[in-house]
Design an enzyme around this catalytic site. Sequence first.
Site: not given
Length: 245
Positions: A122-126
């Site tokens: 996902n774009m936001k990652g972590f």
Amino acid sequence: MLRPYGDRRDDGVVQLSFVLPVPPGERAREAAAEVARKMGMEQVHVAAMEPAAERYTFFVVYGRTSVSVDYAALSVPEVVVRKKGFDELNEYALREVGRRIVVIGACTGSDAHAVGIDAIMNMKGFAGDYGLERYACFEAANLGAQVENAELARICKEREADAVLVSQVVTQRDVHKENARQLLGELERLGIRGRVTAILGGPRIDHRLAVELGYDAGFGPGTKPSEVANFIVGAVLKRMGKEMH
């Protein structure tokens, strides 16, 4: 030589936790201590004893072990990644590969735990590390959870995927291993295994296990999306006869 470290260096103190199928009580406490002794532990202390379910008890046990390991003699297969930053990797990959790299990710079979694949894709990652969907050099698609292996392989062929990311949570009786192998079998059946970099990830997955199962790489807990991104770019370049610099 290394020994476990509890209170002081090389004191050999270790902690175990386990469940026994007996109700709590002094006899159960002694059974837990005896388990630890038979594992070679000394100075055993049962620190906690709590009911886990009807006629089941959870224990936390401390003890000392004389076991040591020769750290220098250990040989462990590791994923070697040349690490580039977000902007640098995008620019480098687009220039050297000449197109966007197609990456497909999914949890396969009956696995419904999508947290890991979401963190990578996902774009936001972590933890401030962007996911693959945010990279300009990737055409990334996260198919989510419970994707059948045959369907995932078919999509890889249709979209001409360069890499497939499979997330697996360890299951009873090693079902996750057989499921992971099945995907590779499907890729072979479609004649595309040789051009798809297969990556396996999960809370109890490491590079050694992934390679044993036939994958190109394995990533375990704490892996950041940027590590996977750099590995994929390097793998694609290698198939093109280039080295990542």
